[in-house]
Each structure stands twice: as C-alpha cells, then as structure tokens.
Scaffold this active site. Structure first.
Site, PDB file in Angstrom:
ATOM      1  N   GLY A  12       0.752  -1.303   0.060  1.00 36.64           N
ATOM      2  CA  GLY A  12      -0.242  -0.034  -0.112  1.00 36.64           C
ATOM      3  C   GLY A  12       0.838   1.248  -0.054  1.00 36.64           C
ATOM      4  O   GLY A  12       1.746   1.323   0.593  1.00 36.64           O
ATOM      5  N   ASP A 104       5.425  -5.075   5.572  1.00 41.34           N
ATOM      6  CA  ASP A 104       6.026  -6.500   5.918  1.00 41.34           C
ATOM      7  C   ASP A 104       5.866  -7.411   4.774  1.00 41.34           C
ATOM      8  O   ASP A 104       6.596  -8.284   4.446  1.00 41.34           O
ATOM      9  CB  ASP A 104       5.444  -6.829   7.236  1.00 41.34           C
ATOM     10  CG  ASP A 104       4.086  -6.956   7.315  1.00 41.34           C
ATOM     11  OD1 ASP A 104       3.393  -6.586   6.297  1.00 41.34           O
ATOM     12  OD2 ASP A 104       3.673  -7.323   8.415  1.00 41.34           O
TER      13      ASP A 104
END
Ligand code: F6P
Length: 325
Positions: A12, A104
């Site tokens: 994102g 992550d």
C-alpha cells in the site's frame, strides 16, 4: 562494488514514499551509483518496467503524497517463475542491489528474492499502519494520523451541533496503532482496536459515563480490523440503547493514505533513504533500516518478519483517564 541500484515501492502506498525515492536516487548519484526506478513494485520488476533515474527525475516530488513509482501487491512475485523473470530483468539491466520501500509483505518478498538469487537488498519501512517490528515509526504514519485527526475534528463540529454519537472508522486491518494515535489526539471516548476485544458492555458504560458527565456528543474511533463486529451493527446497537441520541458512521478509508507528507514523514523518509544506500555501499544486505529513540538503526529482515510490533496500550489508558470525567 555496487554500480547500479534499483528502487521500488511496494504494497500500500504511504505519504513520504516520494521523499524516500528522491533520497535514494540522489544519494546513489552522489556516490557514483546509477539509480533505476522500478514501477509498480515487484509486478513491474517482472514486467521489466525499469527506468534509469537521475537527480532531476525526482525534482519537485518531496511534497507529494502517493508514489511516483506506483505500488502494487504482486501475486506473481510469490511464485518461483515470477521471481526468476524478475531476476532475469534485473541482470539484463545490470542492477546489483535493490532498495525496497514498503510494509512487511514487501520485506517478505525482498528476503526470499535475496536468498534465492544472492542479490543485496535493503528494506525501508513505509506503511500508514506503523505495524513493523524493529522501528518506532514507519513512513506515512504521522501524515495519515494527521489526516484522520483533521477529519475527526471536523466531524466533531457537526456531531456536537446535533447531539450525535459518531463512530469513525480508521484504517488498519491488522493493527490498531493508527486508531490509538488518532483516538487519543481527537479526545475519543472509546477506541476499538484489533489487538484488544472491546465488549459491548464497555461501550455502553463509557457512553453512560460520558452522558452523565454532561457531554452532548461522543466520538468512538473504530479500527478497520476491530474484533467486535461491523461498525454499522455496533452503531445500531448503541442507537437502540441510547434513544435520545442518533448514532452516525463515518468511514475515513483511503483518504488517510492521501495528501502531502508531514514534515516528520519527509525527514524520516529522507534519513532512511540516505542511510539505506550507505548501508548497501558498505556491504550490508537483507536488513531493514529503522528508527529507535530518534536514532537510525538496522535490523536483519528475518528478525523484523519474526518479530511482532507492539501497540502502545498506554495511549488507550490515557484516553480513558482523560475522557471519563
Ligand atoms: O496497510 C495499509 C492499509 O492502508 C491498511 O491500513 C488497510 O487495511 C489496507 O492497507 C487497505 O489496502 P488496500 O488499499 O489494498 O485496500
């Protein structure tokens, strides 16, 4: 000896990614390393969307939200075939090292790729969620918190004019860090996060206290991934119980990922970019840059992926103390 560095933004987008790209490109150039921008994250690496950059290609972007390199969540990079194609493209362009700016999921891709093909990689944490182990802050968190806060301040004006209870949804599917931050700063009576289950009883009690204390409007901050159910269902139950009040729902959504990065995010992004390139030059790989107690630090990506970032429960307690009288 590194001669060409590839940089990509993945997952994102987060405000400050552009400032970070600028920092990576210009620091590389200062060290006689040619920077290459890879568009659309790992997906672009597979599709060979690789372009040479120079200090001017990153001019006038430090103040922009989004990412000039665009972002993607790549399913193909999770396959061996996808990664092989990505590697072939990197080799064809002569790129010796990668800077991965993202969350992550992006770091997981980086470490698998680096181990498979022995390519030096360095991660830079960027996500509005601030949920990455090994750094106090991620790029984008501060701006997103301020965007959300500004929206809640505005909602407060109308909430109070109508004696309403407002349920405001804050982004964070897995993490309540953003909701906690915004909840305390906005003076929310209740903050509901994924990490701690909020019982219906607690919501009712907090609202009863708030009403008994003479408050005429109430703000409840609800993290996207809260475990108490849909925000609309919760709002309906509250409306049935407190018949003198109307309950309204506002979903802030992707507006929180937009806008000009804050001063803090631009500085963090600039620092991370410089530090990341210097680490690659000094031979480090498979590490993520981060910040701890205002100092730049490095962590093995493996440790980052195996660790769990903790929310600051203290913020929840302070919020309760300040809103329960
Ligand atoms: O990870 C950042 C984030 O904005 C989360 O807070 C949110 O749950 C998710 O991304 C939304 O993802 P997408 O933009 O793919 O809908």
């Amino acid at each position: 000896m590194i001669k060409k560095i590839g940089v990509l933004t993945s997952g994102g987008d987060a405000q400050g990614m552009n400032a970070c790209i600028r920092s990576v490109v210009r620091t590389s150039w200062q060290h006689n390393i040619v920077p290459y921008g890879i568009e659309r994250g790992y997906e672009g690496l597979i599709n060979n969307l690789i372009t040479k950059m120079d200090p001017r290609s990153v001019g006038n972007i430090v103040q922009l939200g989004g990412t000039m390199l665009k972002c993607a969540r790549s399913k193909r990079f999770r396959t061996k075939e996808g990664r092989k194609q990505a590697y072939d493209n990197l080799m064809a362009a002569g790129i010796d090292a990668l800077v991965i700016i993202g969350g992550d999921g992006s770091l997981t891709g980086a470490t698998i790729f680096s181990q498979e093909y022995n390519i030096p990689v360095i991660g830079i944490p960027a996500t509005i969620d601030n949920d990455i182990y090994g750094t106090d802050f991620t790029i984008g968190f501060d701006t997103a918190a301020n965007v959300a806060l500004d929206a809640i301040d505005k909602i407060r004006d109308t909430a109070d004019s109508h004696n309403r209870i407002f349920f405001i949804e804050i982004m964070g599917r897995e993490s309540g860090a953003l909701a906690l931050q915004v909840g305390l700063a906005s003076g929310a009576e209740i903050v509901m996060i994924p990490e701690i289950l909020t019982q219906e009883k607690e919501i009712f009690e907090a609202l009863e206290t708030s009403i008994n204390n003479g408050k005429t409007s109430h703000i409840i901050v609800v993290a996207e991934g809260n475990k108490s159910g849909s925000i609309y269902e919760i709002a309906n139950k509250v409306e049935e119980r407190f018949i003198d009040f109307e309950a309204k729902v506002a979903i802030l959504g992707h507006i929180q990922r937009g806008g000009s990065p804050s001063c803090y995010d631009r500085i963090l992004a600039s620092e991370f970019g410089v530090y990341a390139v210097k680490q690659l030059i000094s031979g480090n790989s498979n590490v993520m840059v981060g910040t701890k107690n205002r100092k730049l630090i490095l962590q093995p990506i493996e440790k980052v992926l195996n660790g769990k970032s903790e929310i600051d429960k203290n913020l929840l307690d302070i919020g309760k103390v300040l809103t329960s009288i």
